[in-house]
Write a protein that holds these residues in place. Structure first.
Motif, short mmCIF file in Angstrom:
data_model
loop_
_atom_site.label_atom_id
_atom_site.label_comp_id
_atom_site.label_asym_id
_atom_site.label_seq_id
_atom_site.Cartn_x
_atom_site.Cartn_y
_atom_site.Cartn_z
N ALA A 22 49.43 41.47 49.08
CA ALA A 22 48.65 40.41 49.72
C ALA A 22 47.34 40.93 50.29
O ALA A 22 46.26 40.38 50.05
N GLY A 26 40.86 40.38 48.67
CA GLY A 26 40.85 39.00 49.15
C GLY A 26 40.59 38.92 50.64
O GLY A 26 39.91 38.01 51.12
N TYR A 103 38.90 41.57 39.26
CA TYR A 103 39.29 42.29 40.47
C TYR A 103 39.10 43.80 40.29
O TYR A 103 38.67 44.51 41.20
N PHE A 223 45.06 32.91 46.97
CA PHE A 223 44.59 34.20 46.46
C PHE A 223 44.98 35.33 47.41
O PHE A 223 45.56 36.34 47.00
N SER A 226 48.61 36.23 47.50
CA SER A 226 49.18 36.55 46.18
C SER A 226 50.14 35.47 45.71
O SER A 226 51.18 35.76 45.12
N1 PHE Z 1 46.22 39.02 47.37
C1 PHE Z 1 45.33 39.94 46.76
C2 PHE Z 1 44.13 40.12 47.65
O1 PHE Z 1 43.96 39.42 48.61
C3 PHE Z 1 44.91 39.50 45.37
C4 PHE Z 1 46.05 39.08 44.54
C5 PHE Z 1 46.13 37.78 44.11
C6 PHE Z 1 47.07 39.96 44.21
C7 PHE Z 1 47.21 37.33 43.38
C8 PHE Z 1 48.16 39.53 43.48
C9 PHE Z 1 48.24 38.23 43.07
O2 PHE Z 1 43.29 40.94 47.41
#
Ligand code: PHE
Length: 457
Positions: A22, A26, A103, A223, A226
């Motif tokens: 998580a 993001g 990403y 996001f 996750s």
């Molecule tokens: N949650 C992660 C972040 O904030 C991004 C992510 C999204 C990872 C979806 C896994 C699944 O950076």
């Protein structure tokens, strides 16, 4: 097969791995800049409501599906609900691939900041020239090189399998990251711009309200947590039967939200404290984490010489613990669907994702045409377009599928059993009601409103 499934060593192991997924770019990169771009308080308020109303219930739903099925998302939906529901799993796989592709590019930027800070720590700090970040973004070989490095690191860990390596690494790294965040937050609070920053983040101005803000806030909450693509289903499938789903989900959500708020507060405090910074930021809000922050370690902080490189290593690791969960969704799905070996699944997934990464990597000034086209209002270029599509559309749609699945398809007795309840409590009823009605209605209403609003250009 289910009986051989590996499990996390402890609930803390799960929490740190899930928090590792998580907490990532993001929180540190995206949240501050979307908050800034959307004017602050109103966005944050809607975001917090989304986290509470959708985030916690859906996080619980995903963990529950994974733990019940003891399988990766696609076969999990299949075994618990039948073939038709696997569409939700596949949408998640697609979203994971899309997100992983851009990403990895941004994660590469943190490697550059690390090297830059190492240089400053050794040779002394000097403010970087204006436009150096823009030039860096447009430098195609560098962008591709960093992305390759990051993609290979992700592939390596995913190939080795998650539970042992990830669990051990995240249990060490996440606490260090939390400590640095606390120190960063305290330092920011002593700066003269901190009051202004707090006001911007916590005072909603309804005049700045627009339905699109809700979609952005909902997208951001999915996001950052996750959610919506099966990452938490995958991690939940390694969770043992004795761990509380509610406590695990709540801990992850609280940690994630705190990191996001502290990151945002720190960056805004710097922006409002350092003269001229505000103008600098307007040009590249996207670069906040990489342009605004580094200098502050050297000019305002005790121990910045050590903390700055350490912080960017941790940003890279925070990103890595997120990319691994994305990669794991892809790889475990390929293994289960195609009966491939882990090695083959990792190689194919990495190759496919990297092909898309190339387009994202050249879309921040590297190749003009790919950097400037715009399909969705203010989103320019491949990277911004993919991010908008994945975060604001695919994840909420995946979340919608998951809430409907858990709310309507799974029997309440199963839910009760997974939550370890002998008889349903009012909280249980509230949760089921959110999954059945509130969350699906809210998500559908937002998607329809924005789609019908023709708010695309
Ligand atoms: N949650 C992660 C972040 O904030 C991004 C992510 C999204 C990872 C979806 C896994 C699944 O950076």
């Amino acid at each position: 097969m289910a009986s051989e499934r590996v499990h996390w060593g402890s609930r803390l192991g799960f929490i740190m791995a899930a928090a590792g997924s998580a907490v990532g770019l993001g929180n540190l990169w995206k949240f501050p800049y979307v908050t800034w771009s959307n004017g602050g308080g109103t966005f944050v308020l809607v975001y917090l409501v989304a986290v509470l109303l959708l985030g916690i219930p859906i996080m619980m739903a995903e963990i529950l599906v994974g733990r019940r099925a003891q399988r990766s998302p696609v076969p999990a939906f299949d075994s618990l609900g039948g073939k038709n529901w696997t569409a939700v799993g596949w949408l998640g796989v697609l979203a994971a691939g899309v997100i992983l592709s851009y990403y990895s590019v941004i994660a590469g930027w943190s490697l550059r900041s690390f090297v830059q800070c190492m240089g400053w720590s050794i040779h002394g700090y000097h403010a970087p020239s204006a436009g150096s970040f823009t030039a860096f973004l447009a430098d195609v070989p560098t962008q591709l090189g960093l992305t390759v490095m990051f993609s290979l690191a992700t592939a390596f860990v995913v190939y080795r399998g998650v539970s042992g390596g990830i669990e051990r690494t995240t249990q060490i790294l996440m606490p260090i990251l939390f400590l640095i965040m606390i120190y960063l937050g305290i330092t920011a609070a002593t700066m003269k711009g901190s009051g202004h920053a707090a006001r911007m983040i916590f005072t909603p101005h309804l005049s700045t309200f627009h339905p699109r803000i809700i979609l952005e806030a909902v997208g951001q909450s999915f996001f950052t947590l996750s959610l919506g693509l099966g990452a938490m289903i995958t991690y939940g499938s390694y969770l043992d039967k004795n761990s509380s789903v509610l406590k695990s989900a709540a801990s992850v959500v609280v940690l994630d939200t705190l990191v996001a708020l502290v990151a945002c507060f720190s960056m805004f405090s710097i922006i409002f404290s350092v003269p001229g910074m505000q103008d600098k930021v307007q040009g590249s809000t996207v670069g906040m984490l990489f342009v605004t922050l580094p200098g502050i370690f050297y000019t305002e902080m005790h121990g910045g010489v050590i903390l700055a490189p350490l912080f960017y290593v941790l940003v890279a690791f925070a990103a890595l613990t997120s990319t691994i969960s994305l990669g794991e969704v892809l790889v475990s799905s390929f293994i289960d669907a195609k009966k491939w070996s882990r090695r083959r699944a990792t190689a194919v997934a990495t190759g496919m994702v990297f092909t898309a990464s190339i387009l994202a990597a050249v879309s921040n000034g590297g190749i003009e045409a790919l950097s400037t086209f715009s399909v969705f209002h203010d989103k320019q270029g491949v990277m911004a377009t993919l991010d908008y599509l994945a975060a604001n559309w695919m994840l909420p749609l995946g979340g919608l599928g998951t809430t409907l699945f858990v709310g309507w398809k799974l029997k309440p007795e199963i839910l009760q059993e997974e939550l370890g309840l002998k008889r349903p409590t009012w909280l249980f009823h509230a949760w089921v009601w959110v999954l059945r009605v509130v969350a699906p209605a809210a998500i559908a209403a937002i998607l329809v409103a924005v789609a019908l609003g023709k708010d695309f250009s």
